[in-house]
Scaffold this active site. Structure first.
Site, short mmCIF file in Angstrom:
data_model
loop_
_atom_site.label_atom_id
_atom_site.label_comp_id
_atom_site.label_asym_id
_atom_site.label_seq_id
_atom_site.Cartn_x
_atom_site.Cartn_y
_atom_site.Cartn_z
N SER A 122 3.83 -2.37 10.19
CA SER A 122 5.27 -2.47 10.43
C SER A 122 5.87 -3.81 9.99
O SER A 122 6.79 -4.32 10.65
CB SER A 122 5.61 -2.16 11.89
N GLU A 131 -6.59 4.67 8.07
CA GLU A 131 -6.37 6.09 7.73
C GLU A 131 -7.60 6.69 7.07
O GLU A 131 -7.88 7.88 7.22
CB GLU A 131 -5.11 6.21 6.86
N GLY A 146 3.06 2.08 10.81
CA GLY A 146 4.06 3.14 10.69
C GLY A 146 4.83 3.44 11.96
O GLY A 146 5.51 4.46 12.05
N GLY A 193 3.01 -1.19 4.21
CA GLY A 193 3.04 0.23 3.90
C GLY A 193 4.43 0.68 3.54
O GLY A 193 4.93 0.44 2.43
N GLY A 194 5.12 1.30 4.48
CA GLY A 194 6.42 1.93 4.22
C GLY A 194 7.42 1.04 3.50
O GLY A 194 8.10 1.49 2.57
N ASN A 218 0.87 -1.18 0.00
CA ASN A 218 0.00 0.00 0.00
C ASN A 218 0.90 1.23 0.00
O ASN A 218 1.51 1.55 1.02
CB ASN A 218 -0.89 -0.04 1.25
N TRP A 219 0.99 1.87 -1.15
CA TRP A 219 1.90 3.02 -1.26
C TRP A 219 1.33 4.27 -0.60
O TRP A 219 2.01 5.29 -0.50
CB TRP A 219 2.22 3.28 -2.74
N LYS A 220 0.06 4.23 -0.21
CA LYS A 220 -0.59 5.40 0.41
C LYS A 220 -0.37 6.63 -0.47
O LYS A 220 -0.35 6.50 -1.70
CB LYS A 220 -0.07 5.58 1.85
N GLU A 254 -4.97 -5.02 10.59
CA GLU A 254 -3.92 -4.01 10.79
C GLU A 254 -4.18 -3.29 12.12
O GLU A 254 -5.00 -2.36 12.18
CB GLU A 254 -3.94 -2.98 9.66
N HIS A 308 -9.34 1.20 5.22
CA HIS A 308 -8.05 1.37 5.90
C HIS A 308 -8.24 2.31 7.09
O HIS A 308 -9.04 3.24 7.04
CB HIS A 308 -7.02 1.94 4.92
P1 13P Z 1 3.36 0.21 7.58
O1 13P Z 1 3.83 -1.07 6.94
O2 13P Z 1 4.08 1.43 7.10
O3 13P Z 1 3.31 0.10 9.06
O4 13P Z 1 1.84 0.44 7.09
C1 13P Z 1 0.94 -0.61 7.18
C2 13P Z 1 -0.30 -0.22 6.45
O5 13P Z 1 -1.01 0.67 6.86
C3 13P Z 1 -0.58 -0.92 5.20
O6 13P Z 1 -1.88 -0.67 4.76
#
Ligand code: 13P
Length: 255
Positions: free
Chosen positions: A217, A104, A178, A238-239, A15-17, A172, A102
């Protein structure tokens, strides 16, 4: 319930957000090329880039095995909804899936379970797999509410008629996103087992075969441990999905 009797092909989704300019195409192409080699890990691999990148990424990766997904969608097919993207548009741009619910989106845009469910239904209408996210906050975990929250979100966010083909669940924990923090393997196992049980109770064989991803993470150095846990059928990253080398390091947990 421990190991699932059904063989489930894992999915590692990035997920590149809200990250990704033209300069990031090369990272996706590197992933696409690596996972298309004959000795690649036996897992499906997906990148969910910003919608602005989707169509070009579809073109530049079309002869590879890389799957592409959206990060959110509106419930309508088209219309007067400035700034929104419909699941049909994502499909048209080359997506096979879309992330919905998600944390977010839930926190930044006030999305509730019923909105998430409507988005998952819209995704199905368009022929996309809905990757439905659930997860507790630190406060909810702190007062022992994790399993109650998970069950409430599953019941409210997952539409009737969900199948293993049209639905993926992503657990999640909000506090793990993050932050570099992850639940213990026992905690992940407890939640994923509860998710599996809830899905089987409601969807029987389809619930048994549905993929349940862990997200929060996930990094190359913890992926092997997290992805080996019973009822963890992949990761939502994510990251660490932004750099091909890190993301491939996670996919390699399945080698
Ligand atoms: P991180 O891997 O950066 O913690 O993010 C997880 C996430 O929100 C994937 O949707």
């Amino acid at each position: 319930m421990t190991d699932n009797p059904v063989q489930i092909r894992p999915l590692v989704a990035g997920n590149w957000k809200m990250n990704g300019l033209k300069t990031a195409f090369s990272e996706a192409i590197a992933v696409a090329e690596a996972i298309s080699k004959p000795d690649a890990a036996p897992a499906d691999v997906m990148i969910c880039p910003p919608a602005t990148m989707l169509m070009v990424l579809t073109e530049v990766t079309h002869d590879h095995k890389l799957l592409l997904g959206g990060q959110d969608c509106h419930t309508a097919e088209s219309g007067a909804h400035t700034g929104d993207v419909s699941p049909e548009m994502l499909k048209d741009a080359g997506a096979t899936a879309v992330i919905v619910g998600h944390s977010e989106r839930r926190s930044d845009h006030g999305e509730l379970d019923r909105h998430v469910r409507a988005k998952a239904e819209a995704a199905r209408r368009a022929g996309l797999t809905a990757i439905i996210c659930i997860g507790e906050t630190a406060g909810e975990r702190g007062v022992g509410m994790t399993l109650d929250v998970i069950k409430r979100q599953l019941s409210g966010s997952v539409p009737d008629g969900a199948t293993a083909a049209n639905t993926v669940i992503a657990y999640e924990p909000v506090w793990a996103i993050g932050t570099g923090l992850t639940p213990t393997p026992d905690d992940v196992a407890e939640v994923h087992t509860e998710i599996r049980k809830t899905l089987v109770d409601r969807f029987q064989a389809e619930g048994q075969a549905m993929r349940i991803l862990y997200g929060g993470s996930v990094k190359p150095d913890n992926a092997k441990t997290l992805l080996a846990i019973a009822n963890v059928n992949g990761a939502l990253v994510g990251g660490a999905s932004l750099k091909a080398s890190d993301f491939l390091g996670i996919v390699a947990a399945y080698s």
